[in-house]
Design an enzyme around this catalytic site. Structure first.
Site, short mmCIF file in Angstrom:
data_model
loop_
_atom_site.label_atom_id
_atom_site.label_comp_id
_atom_site.label_asym_id
_atom_site.label_seq_id
_atom_site.Cartn_x
_atom_site.Cartn_y
_atom_site.Cartn_z
N ASN A 11 3.75 -5.53 9.90
CA ASN A 11 3.12 -4.48 9.11
C ASN A 11 2.57 -3.42 10.07
O ASN A 11 1.46 -3.54 10.59
CB ASN A 11 1.99 -5.08 8.27
CG ASN A 11 1.30 -4.03 7.41
OD1 ASN A 11 1.72 -2.88 7.35
ND2 ASN A 11 0.22 -4.42 6.75
N LYS A 13 1.14 -0.71 9.75
CA LYS A 13 0.33 0.20 8.94
C LYS A 13 -0.44 1.21 9.78
O LYS A 13 -0.70 2.32 9.33
CB LYS A 13 -0.64 -0.60 8.08
CG LYS A 13 -1.58 -1.53 8.85
CD LYS A 13 -2.45 -2.32 7.91
CE LYS A 13 -3.33 -3.33 8.66
NZ LYS A 13 -4.18 -4.07 7.73
N HIS A 96 -0.82 -5.60 -1.10
CA HIS A 96 -1.61 -5.90 0.09
C HIS A 96 -3.09 -5.73 -0.23
O HIS A 96 -3.48 -4.86 -1.01
CB HIS A 96 -1.19 -4.98 1.23
CG HIS A 96 -1.75 -5.39 2.56
ND1 HIS A 96 -3.03 -5.09 2.95
CD2 HIS A 96 -1.19 -6.08 3.60
CE1 HIS A 96 -3.24 -5.58 4.17
NE2 HIS A 96 -2.15 -6.19 4.58
N GLU A 166 -2.77 -14.10 1.65
CA GLU A 166 -3.78 -13.46 2.49
C GLU A 166 -5.15 -14.02 2.13
O GLU A 166 -5.62 -13.81 1.00
CB GLU A 166 -3.82 -11.95 2.24
CG GLU A 166 -2.68 -11.13 2.74
CD GLU A 166 -2.98 -9.65 2.55
OE1 GLU A 166 -3.07 -8.95 3.56
OE2 GLU A 166 -3.16 -9.21 1.41
#
Length: 272
Positions: A11, A13, A96, A166
């Protein structure tokens, strides 16, 4: 049952600048990586086509979000699955915790996005997980069940779905959930799939762990029977990513994990 594949989703990000991206793409391209691990690189919209041009075909490309429609109201500024496919994207990351928390994305909206992306030919990576209040109240399973039920109301075929657990209660601490915490949640998810989707999907839908995955804790986490790989955040733009991709579990590794060699800081609800 056939042995499940292993996946690592990077990821990216926080990555910025083409020079940083070039460096990461070169790192991935020139090093020897485990052929048994599928690597999916997720990066911000502006760099998707650039990354696709730099990375060999063995690497899959993921967007970090998409919208639930292609046209109509509320689509200005949004990105549709059709646009993503047009620039070489095959996966999209949805649900997410960053978006659920900061942008108040509901379980229903995440499910609508996932179903629409699947219908348009993208594969989806959907994150689920519980926060501190639910964890401390013992509501982990019910929270996960609610998130999964919302998905199941919209998704008709789970064949191109990947799920990520998560532990939102541990995020931001710099510590991963303890391996048995990850296994408990992922084991629940796999059983839920068997009970409410199908036994076949429970055996084939990849289940990943996401949250402070590092080169020092990945082996201990990967030893858990329901961990099929990782969603890697901060360490996805570091050299650590290579070691995480090359996580191989064998008898020697297991002995090292059992002896504590690979242990690094973990977070449990009792640590608050």
């Amino acid at each position: 049952m056939d042995e499940r594949k292993f996946y690592v989703v990077a990821n990216w990000k926080a990555i910025s600048g083409k020079e940083n991206i070039k460096e990461m793409c070169k790192l991935l391209s020139v090093n020897v990586l485990d052929d048994n691990t599928d690597v999916i690189v997720g990066c911000p919209f502006p760099y998707l086509q650039f990354v696709r041009q730099l990375l060999p075909e063995r690497f899959y490309l993921a967007a970090l979000n998409c919208y639930k429609e292609c046209k109509g109201a509320y689509t200005t500024g949004e990105v549709s699955p059709i646009m993503l496919k047009d620039v070489g994207v095959s996966w999209v990351l949805l649900g997410h915790s960053d978006r659920r928390n900061a942008l108040n994305e509901s379980d229903e909206l995440v499910a609508e996005k996932a179903a629409y992306a699947l219908n348009q030919g993208l594969s989806v990576i959907v994150c689920v997980g519980e926060g501190y209040d639910d964890r401390s109240a013992g509501n982990t399973d019910s929270t996960l069940a609610n998130q999964l039920s919302s998905l199941n109301k919209r998704i008709k075929d789970w064949q191109n779905v990947m799920l990520v657990y998560e532990p939102v209660w541990a995020l931001g601490s710099g510590k991963s959930a303890r391996p048995h915490n990850a296994q408990s949640a992922l084991g629940f998810i796999r059983k839920w799939l068997e009970n409410y989707v199908s036994k076949k999907m429970s055996e084939t839908v990849p289940l990943l762990y996401g949250g402070a995955v590092t080169s020092t804790n990945c082996k201990a986490l990967a030893l858990q029977p329901d961990v099929d790989g990782f969603l890697v955040g901060n360490n996805s733009t570091k050299h650590d990513l290579l070691q995480i991709i090359n996580t191989n579990i064998n008898d020697e590794d297991k002995q090292s994990v059992d002896s504590g060699e690979y242990l690094s800081p973990y977070m449990d609800i009792t640590d608050f």
